[in-house]
Scaffold this active site. Structure first.
Site, PDB file in Angstrom:
ATOM      1  N   CYS A 140       0.835  -1.214   0.000  1.00  0.00           N
ATOM      2  CA  CYS A 140       0.000   0.000   0.000  1.00  0.00           C
ATOM      3  C   CYS A 140       0.864   1.256   0.000  1.00  0.00           C
ATOM      4  CB  CYS A 140      -0.913  -0.013   1.224  1.00  0.00           C
ATOM      5  SG  CYS A 140      -0.082  -0.490   2.758  1.00  0.00           S
ATOM      6  N   HIS A 220      -2.764   5.432   6.375  1.00  0.00           N
ATOM      7  CA  HIS A 220      -1.400   5.950   6.567  1.00  0.00           C
ATOM      8  C   HIS A 220      -1.375   7.410   6.116  1.00  0.00           C
ATOM      9  CE1 HIS A 220       0.025   1.766   6.682  1.00  0.00           C
ATOM     10  NE2 HIS A 220      -0.285   1.560   5.430  1.00  0.00           N
TER      11      HIS A 220
END
Ligand code: NAD
Length: 354
Positions: A140, A220
């Site tokens: 990711c 994130h």
């Protein structure tokens, strides 16, 4: 219709299965699971044939009322391509199984780069997967960095990337992960492993990364500094990034001051599972000092790799070239948020034949 098998039906596997099912040129021939948990019941509801990842556990599925179509090696034999979405390290163990059936396989970012022929990001190196049998859709974070670096490199040239990655401690369902009340430099050593991972996509890129883990599950956040080869304006960079369908530049005035509101935005818009497939870049954070570009972006770890998996399937099988594949994937999933506050694409994710 290309037949796709999904081995490992957790956070990534269940999303990839739905994304494949939404495409007009591929179909889910089955998913393999180790246990008949809630995700297995959802897979059955969605009509995906269920295979036993561990054949000795097949009776557990029968006890739970789930019909088993066969063992995982039958799924691999039936499929034209397998997407391995098992936990980190298990994919490497499964590679032999895929080789035995001569079935091309995609692996996920938790596997090490040397398990595969090619590490993949649709925007940056789609064609590299053309002759490969084993392809790794990068993590990711690496996906999020690659999507921004590719247009900057093409348009301006990149001298050096420095990125600080503030990483969620675990996904919402990972209740054994942490920290619960701490801020961890992670890894403590500098630079972190993320830079070398980005170099599996951009071999010659000069990049240093630092990582932290925080008590959060949603997304994130990256603080990015890119030294470009030429002087540019922030407005020019913003316009460049806004052209990329998998980058959402959050307009000023949206009131989105963190990842909590981003997730609310996605849920309010009816995104499946509240997924944000796009990098979310705060437009107001885009700043330039000399040749140095700065920005903040949020990455939804559970979903940004999903369109990339669909494109990787087309890349290894030669179904479609890069642009056509990315357009089709985005169209069928509903990827893309324009600057218009009401700018979510149509929410499409549903079976292609619905
Ligand atoms: P997960 O734990 O949510 O799902 C993995 C699934 O595989 C589970 O359902 C597990 O029961 C199953 N499984 C375990 N052993 C198996 C086996 N031998 N055969 C078949 N299935 C098995 O994990 P995830 O988060 O979906 O991660 C999968 C991969 O994707 C990893 O490589 C991970 O690094 C990568 N990835 C994860 C994220 C994320 O944020 N979750 C993001 C990008 C990439």
């Amino acid at each position: 219709m290309l037949k796709v098998g999904i081995n490992g039906y957790g956070t990534i596997g269940k999303r990839v299965a739905d994304a494949v099912a939404a495409q007009p040129d591929m179909t889910v021939v089955g998913v393999a699971k180790t246990q008949p948990n809630y995700e297995a019941h959802t897979a059955v509801q969605r009509g995906y044939p269920m295979y036993a990842a561990i054949p000795e556990r097949a009776p557990l599925f029968a006890e739970a009322g789930i019909e088993i179509a066969g063992a995982v090696d039958e799924l691999v034999a039936e499929a034209d391509v397998v997407v391995d979405a098992t936990p980190s390290g298990i994919g490497a163990e499964n590679r032999e199984l895929y080789e035995a059936h001569d079935t091309p396989a995609l692996f996920q970012g938790g596997e090490s780069a040397d398990v595969v022929d090619v590490s993949f990001n649709a925007r940056a190196n789609f064609d590299a997967a053309g002759d490969a049998d084993h392809v790794r859709v990068v993590s990711c974070n690496t996906t999020g960095l690659s999507r921004v670096i590719a247009p900057l490199q093409e348009e301006y040239g990149v001298e050096k990337v420095r990125a600080t990655l503030v990483r969620r401690g675990g996904d919402p369902g990972q209740n054994t992960r942490g920290p619960i009340n701490d801020i961890l430099p992670n890894p403590i050593s500098v630079p972190s492993h993320h830079g070398p991972d980005v170099q599996t996509i951009f071999a010659d890129l000069d990049i240093d990364t630092m990582g932290l883990k925080v008590p959060a599950t949603l997304m994130h956040v990256h603080a990015l500094n890119v030294t470009l080869d030429e002087r540019v304006t922030a407005a020019h960079v913003q316009a460049l990034l806004e052209e990329e369908n998998r980058l959402y530049v959050i307009p000023a005035g949206m009131g989105i001051d963190g990842v909590g509101k981003l997730k609310n935005f996605a849920l309010d818009a009816g995104r499946p599972r509240g997924d944000l497939w796009e990098n979310c870049i705060w437009g107001e954070s885009i700043a330039v000092r000399g040749r140095d570009l700065y920005l903040f972006q949020a990455i939804h770890q559970e979903s940004d790799v999903v369109p990339e998996n669909v494109d990787a399937i087309r890349a290894v099988t030669g179904l479609e070239p890069q642009d056509a594949s990315m357009r089709l994937t985005d169209d069928r999933l509903g990827v893309g948020i324009s600057g218009d506050p009401a700018g979510f694409s149509d929410q499409r994710v549903s079976h292609a034949d619905d």
